[in-house]
Design an enzyme around this catalytic site. Structure first.
Site, PDB file in Angstrom:
ATOM      1  N   CYS A  62       8.514   1.493  -8.834  1.00 16.11           N
ATOM      2  CA  CYS A  62       7.380   2.422  -8.928  1.00 16.11           C
ATOM      3  C   CYS A  62       7.607   3.402 -10.082  1.00 16.11           C
ATOM      4  CB  CYS A  62       7.193   3.166  -7.616  1.00 16.11           C
ATOM      5  SG  CYS A  62       5.800   4.310  -7.619  1.00 16.11           S
ATOM      6  N   CYS A  83       6.653   3.308   1.189  1.00 13.65           N
ATOM      7  CA  CYS A  83       5.329   3.878   1.433  1.00 13.65           C
ATOM      8  C   CYS A  83       4.287   2.828   1.798  1.00 13.65           C
ATOM      9  CB  CYS A  83       4.875   4.709   0.241  1.00 13.65           C
ATOM     10  SG  CYS A  83       4.509   3.763  -1.240  1.00 13.65           S
TER      11      CYS A  83
END
Lengths: 395, 364
Positions: free
Chosen positions: B101, B199
């Protein structure tokens, strides 16, 4: 930060001085309009005078007016109240007909009714200008008119400004005994709105869009129209919409509508001319910008301009304009804060990619030529930069 | 400077943004929407991706008096981080989605868009320090608080991205100090719990997520001699070093616990063995990213997982590959993991583990 240029009057517009005065004067007095004593009577008198004033401004009878907390509540009351009342009378009437470009305050209750109460939702198509396809409506009514519980088509679209063919809608619906509701939130003060002459059965208006206070609205419902209550309680507003009325808000709301409607013959042409300048200026400054909604300005709201900017993200444009002191809107609602392509543009046949680059500029009673000039001067650099950023996102 | 503050909705990013405002920068808050599916938005337990978190981020921006936007990076996130997560597990490797990410989203898609819109830097709530040398060189260093240090997951960004990054929390002595500062600033997220889960994996159930996305692929669990000792429902669901959840039918001959030694996606086998067999002291990695030009042969310390202990090592660098020889052996080094090299607190570079071995075994 430079001086703010406010081009988002369709979201909300500054309160008119008369409305502010009416609000603050009345706020100093106490009295529940439902009370029988002197204070209550005084408040009730203010409420009823406001009702008469609002009705007069909009071609309605005082008894047509149902006060609500705003446009959204009035739309919900219309969709749910009409559906339940019609179905009680005739259980085979289960179809809810709404245009595909309605505001979420109409669309979402209609979807909700389909999901939870066995209603059948019919989304009526629009053309590439965002105008209702009357032939499709005729076809729907010819085939299923006997099953239609209600029809809701907005007076004018809040995003692209398209005025809707309500005369034809009303006359078609009448043949099949289908009550017609119109959300006229964006129309009041911009185009002539006469409830009785329109032939509508119900119509939504809002206070803060015309220079009145937030938290005010009304559903005009023709006397004799069967409407199931949605909010129950003390039985105010014909027992259809319970809740203590606020005399100060209502007198201010009525004052704003009265002033906006009275001033319209002067204000609307002035703003329409500014809007035409804005459209011409934007198209000259950004030649590949595309005006959305009817090009013929007689067929769109005079305060509205709406464009898509190829290769740009609407939120990039918004940010860049905002940081230059210019406030506008993509015109469509977010989902959980995430900008989504507008359902209105998609219904008009705009592809998802182009729809992302949408920006609505809406003028109002405080708009000036300086506002338009500032926008036109700022826009080319903003669009260039947004375009570069749009490409940066694509890897 | 015009600074874009990435606001997750958590306490760290909010305080980082506040410090950027205090430093006199022109700050705009941006919350990244990394998922479009509503149910994922609604699950509020994962710290950054729910509607509540977006609301917390907006509230923080309002308290700081800065503009706030939501940027939809869900498409890029799915195509890079989630796709990489799936394909790496499927290939028998162990990905770190936070590293990916940072590589593809925060310090790439977000940063690129920010720069294109005229921002000078992106500010995040990561715990790491940027040290600027007299000659203007910028170095990435471990945070003052070793317990919160996140330089491991940031190393992938490389020097150009670092030049446009800002980590105002690098010198915070502890998370409690961050929380106290948030409370003092009137930020309502001051008591919000930390997030640890991945997440995009609901309920922290990584195996369930992988099974749902990759399907059932039954195969054998074998020991290092190739003898079948159990079955699995998908080799991708195992990680090198894993001990729990093996569900082996019978105990090992030596009676000691067994661990996953390797995953062989080609023949769909999971190889297990003793803790001793897990021990490696040579780690090879590629796709190296360096802060500055590394010497071909260098003394350093290395770290192979986010909360791992650094180990003294000697590294040999060749092109974008690196091989490190560890002073002490490490257990559970898996292909796909990030190998980060440090000189003291300074990050030298990072690379992706391709293989590991025990030098003694290799020599024999």
């Amino acid at each position: 930060m430079p001086v703010t240029v406010y081009l988002d009057h369709a979201a909300t517009t500054p309160m008119l001085p008369g409305a502010v005065r009416a609000l603050t004067d009345e706020m100093t007095r106490t009295g529940n309009p439902s009370s029988l004593h002197g204070s209550g009577r005084a408040a009730r008198r203010v409420v009823e005078e406001s009702r008469e004033s609002l009705a007069a401004a909009l071609g309605a009878r005082p008894s047509d007016v149902l006060w609500t907390s705003g446009g959204t509540e009035a739309d919900n009351l219309a969709v749910k109240g009409l559906f339940w009342a019609r179905r009680r009378e005739d259980p085979t009437r289960r179809r809810i007909l709404v245009s595909a470009v309605e505001h979420h305050a109409v669309l979402d209750p209609a979807f909700w009714m389909a999901e939870h109460t066995g209603a059948e939702l019919v989304l009526l198509p629009v053309d590439s200008d965002g105008v209702l396809d009357v032939d499709a409506l005729r076809d729907e009514l010819d085939r299923h008119g006997e099953q239609a519980a209600l029809l809701s088509v907005m007076w004018a679209n809040n995003e692209v400004g398209a005025l809707q063919p309500l005369d034809e809608v009303v006359s078609l619906a009448r043949r099949y005994g289908v009550p017609v509701h119109a959300d006229a939130v964006q129309a009041v003060g911009q185009v002539p709105v006469d409830f009785a002459a329109s032939g509508l059965d119900a119509m939504t208006v809002s206070g803060h869009k015309v220079g009145g206070p937030g938290g005010t609205g009304a559903l005009l419902a023709r006397r004799g129209l069967d409407l199931m209550p949605v909010q129950h309680g003390g039985g105010q507003e014909r027992g259809v919409r319970s809740g203590t009325l606020d005399a100060a808000l209502l007198v201010s709301f009525a004052a704003a509508v009265d002033e906006a409607v009275a001033a319209r013959p002067v204000v609307a042409p002035r703003i329409a001319a500014l809007r035409d300048e804005l459209v011409a200026g934007v198209l000259a400054a950004v030649p590949d910008a595309q005006l959305r909604g009817p090009v013929d300005t007689a067929r769109r709201l005079p305060f509205n301009a709406h464009f898509t900017f190829p290769g740009c993200e609407g939120d990039s444009l918004l940010y860049l304009l905002d940081s230059a002191g210019i406030e506008a809107s993509t015109g469509s609602a977010c989902q959980a804060g995430v900008p989504r392509p507008s359902h209105v543009l998609l219904a008009m046949g705009v592809d998802e990619h182009d729809a992302r680059g949408a920006l609505r500029f809406s003028l109002g009673h405080t708009s000036s030529a300086d506002d338009v000039a500032a926008l036109v001067a700022t826009l080319p650099a903003v669009v260039d930069r947004a375009r570069a950023a749009g490409l940066a996102g694509v890897r | 400077m015009r600074v874009l503050a990435a606001l997750s909705g958590g306490v760290d990013s909010a305080v980082a943004a506040a410090r950027a405002v205090d430093a006199g920068h022109d700050v705009v808050g941006v919350h990244m929407a990394l998922s479009r599916t509503r149910d994922q938005f609604r699950t509020g337990s994962r710290g950054c991706c729910s509607i509540e978190d977006a609301g917390d981020a907006r509230r923080a921006a309002d308290v700081l008096g800065i503009p706030y936007y939501v940027w939809d990076l869900s498409e890029q996130f799915e195509q890079t981080v989630v796709a990489d997560f799936l394909s790496e597990y499927e290939a028998g490797r162990t990905p770190n989605p936070c590293v990916r990410c940072n590589e593809h989203i925060k310090f790439a898609a977000l940063l690129d868009k920010a720069v294109a819109l005229g921002f000078d830097a992106v500010c995040t709530g990561h715990y790491a320090r940027i040290v600027v040398r007299d000659d203007g060189t910028r170095e990435l260093h471990r945070a003052l608080d070793a317990a919160k240090d996140q330089s491991y997951v940031l190393a992938v960004m490389g020097p150009e991205r670092l030049a446009r990054s800002m980590f105002p929390l690098g010198d915070v002595p502890s998370k409690e100090v961050t929380r106290a500062e948030a409370a003092a600033r009137g930020l309502s997220v001051s008591a919000k719990p930390d997030s640890y889960d991945i997440c995009f994996v609901a309920d922290g159930d990584t195996q369930g997520f992988l099974r749902a996305r990759l399907g059932s692929q039954p195969g054998d669990i074998v020991d290092s001699d190739g003898e079948v000792v159990g079955e699995h429902d998908g080799a991708y669901a195992y990680t090198v070093g894993q001990r729990r959840g093996l569900a082996l039918g019978r105990p090992a001959a030596d009676g000691k616990p067994r661990y996953v030694l390797s995953i062989e996606p080609v023949n769909n086998r999971v190889v297990v063995g003793s803790a001793d067999e897990l021990l490696v002291d040579v780690v090879a990695a590629d796709r190296a990213v360096w802060f500055g030009t590394p010497s071909a042969d260098l003394e350093c310390s290395v770290q192979v997982r986010a909360h791992g202990v650094p180990v003294a090592a000697r590294a040999r660098v060749a092109g974008d590959s690196v091989e490190v020889t560890l002073a002490d052996g490490l257990r559970g080094v898996a292909p796909g993991q990030s190998l980060v090299l440090f000189d003291g607190t300074r990050v030298l570079g990072q690379a992706t583990v391709t293989s590991s071995r025990r030098a003694a075994v290799a020599a024999s």
